[in-house]
Motif scaffolding. Structure first.
Motif, mmCIF file in Angstrom:
data_model
loop_
_atom_site.group_PDB
_atom_site.id
_atom_site.type_symbol
_atom_site.label_atom_id
_atom_site.label_comp_id
_atom_site.label_asym_id
_atom_site.label_seq_id
_atom_site.Cartn_x
_atom_site.Cartn_y
_atom_site.Cartn_z
ATOM 1 N N ARG A 76 0.823 -1.213 0.000
ATOM 2 C CA ARG A 76 0.000 0.000 0.000
ATOM 3 C C ARG A 76 0.858 1.266 0.000
ATOM 4 O O ARG A 76 0.643 2.180 -0.801
ATOM 5 C CB ARG A 76 -0.913 -0.018 1.230
ATOM 6 N N ARG A 77 1.847 1.324 0.870
ATOM 7 C CA ARG A 77 2.701 2.507 0.964
ATOM 8 C C ARG A 77 3.549 2.674 -0.297
ATOM 9 O O ARG A 77 3.728 3.787 -0.802
ATOM 10 C CB ARG A 77 3.602 2.401 2.186
ATOM 11 N N THR A 78 4.079 1.573 -0.813
ATOM 12 C CA THR A 78 4.885 1.650 -2.029
ATOM 13 C C THR A 78 4.069 2.176 -3.194
ATOM 14 O O THR A 78 4.537 3.023 -3.976
ATOM 15 C CB THR A 78 5.454 0.257 -2.385
ATOM 16 N N THR A 79 2.840 1.690 -3.324
ATOM 17 C CA THR A 79 1.985 2.115 -4.429
ATOM 18 C C THR A 79 1.696 3.606 -4.353
ATOM 19 O O THR A 79 1.811 4.322 -5.364
ATOM 20 C CB THR A 79 0.669 1.310 -4.440
ATOM 21 N N LEU A 80 1.339 4.110 -3.188
ATOM 22 C CA LEU A 80 1.058 5.544 -3.059
ATOM 23 C C LEU A 80 2.309 6.369 -3.343
ATOM 24 O O LEU A 80 2.273 7.307 -4.156
ATOM 25 C CB LEU A 80 0.535 5.859 -1.653
ATOM 26 N N LEU A 81 3.409 6.041 -2.698
ATOM 27 C CA LEU A 81 4.627 6.835 -2.816
ATOM 28 C C LEU A 81 5.137 6.898 -4.254
ATOM 29 O O LEU A 81 5.387 7.989 -4.795
ATOM 30 C CB LEU A 81 5.713 6.250 -1.902
ATOM 31 N N PHE A 82 5.250 5.741 -4.893
ATOM 32 C CA PHE A 82 5.851 5.732 -6.226
ATOM 33 C C PHE A 82 4.860 6.085 -7.325
ATOM 34 O O PHE A 82 5.280 6.509 -8.416
ATOM 35 C CB PHE A 82 6.555 4.401 -6.478
#
Length: 200
Positions: A76-82
């Motif tokens: 979830r965090r990777t998807t939002l950030l990148f």
């Protein structure tokens, strides 16, 4: 029919299906005239080819790092950030581009999307029943094709406002639409069971 399709999915899969067109529409609006826009701002055909080649090289590099980053930060965090870096950041660079270095920088930033392709896919399918996964990817493809029908709108805008002005406006619209979607979708997503395990 659409409501029936969405009811057959749940959780992350439904959240992604609902929001994906908000990304696909601005993408299709800018894609048609992207190369012509670069030419209008002084890029040569050779430079446009170099931009495409550089993007492929950086995508290869970022693909190799995608799994490791996704496991460390979580899906979830990777998807939002990148997503925000690779799409929102690139849209701003394209909107304000003046010359070849701007487009090269935008291509490099946009290449970070290869990391998202790993985390996004994990979010979409890891907690989804095996027999639903093929249906999910089918409907994602359908949504992408339908969103492509908005492409002629960019031609109308180019005809009315001129190529450079219209494309700058479309890229800014893409920045606003995509960024809003990424934040909204992130609020609907939950970390997958596998994602929690891998972070631990």
């Amino acid at each position: 029919a659409t409501r029936g399709v969405l009811r057959s999915f749940s959780g992350n899969t439904r959240a992604i299906l609902v929001t994906e067109p908000i990304w696909a529409i601005p993408y299709n609006l800018v894609q048609t005239y992207a190369s012509v826009y670069m030419l209008a701002l002084g890029c040569t055909p050779v430079q446009i080819g170099l931009i495409g080649s550089a993007a492929l090289v950086f995508q290869l590099v970022f693909s190799l790092a995608g799994g490791w980053i996704t496991d460390r930060l979580g899906r979830r965090r990777t998807t939002l950030l990148f997503d925000v870096i690779s799409w929102s950041g690139a849209m701003l660079l394209w909107a304000f581009a003046r010359s070849f270095p701007w487009f090269l920088a935008a291509a490099m930033v946009n290449s970070l999307v290869r990391i998202v392709m790993t985390s996004w896919t994990c979010l979409a399918i890891e907690d989804t029943a095996v027999d639903q996964r093929v249906h999910f990817f089918t409907w994602i493809s359908v949504a992408g094709v339908i969103a492509g029908f908005v492409a002629p709108l960019s031609g109308m805008l180019v005809g009315r406002f001129g190529l450079v002005a219209a494309m700058r406006g479309l890229y800014l619209f893409g920045f606003a639409a995509m960024t809003s979607m990424f934040i909204f979708r992130n609020g609907m997503l939950v970390e997958t069971r596998m994602g929690v395990e891998r972070m631990r």
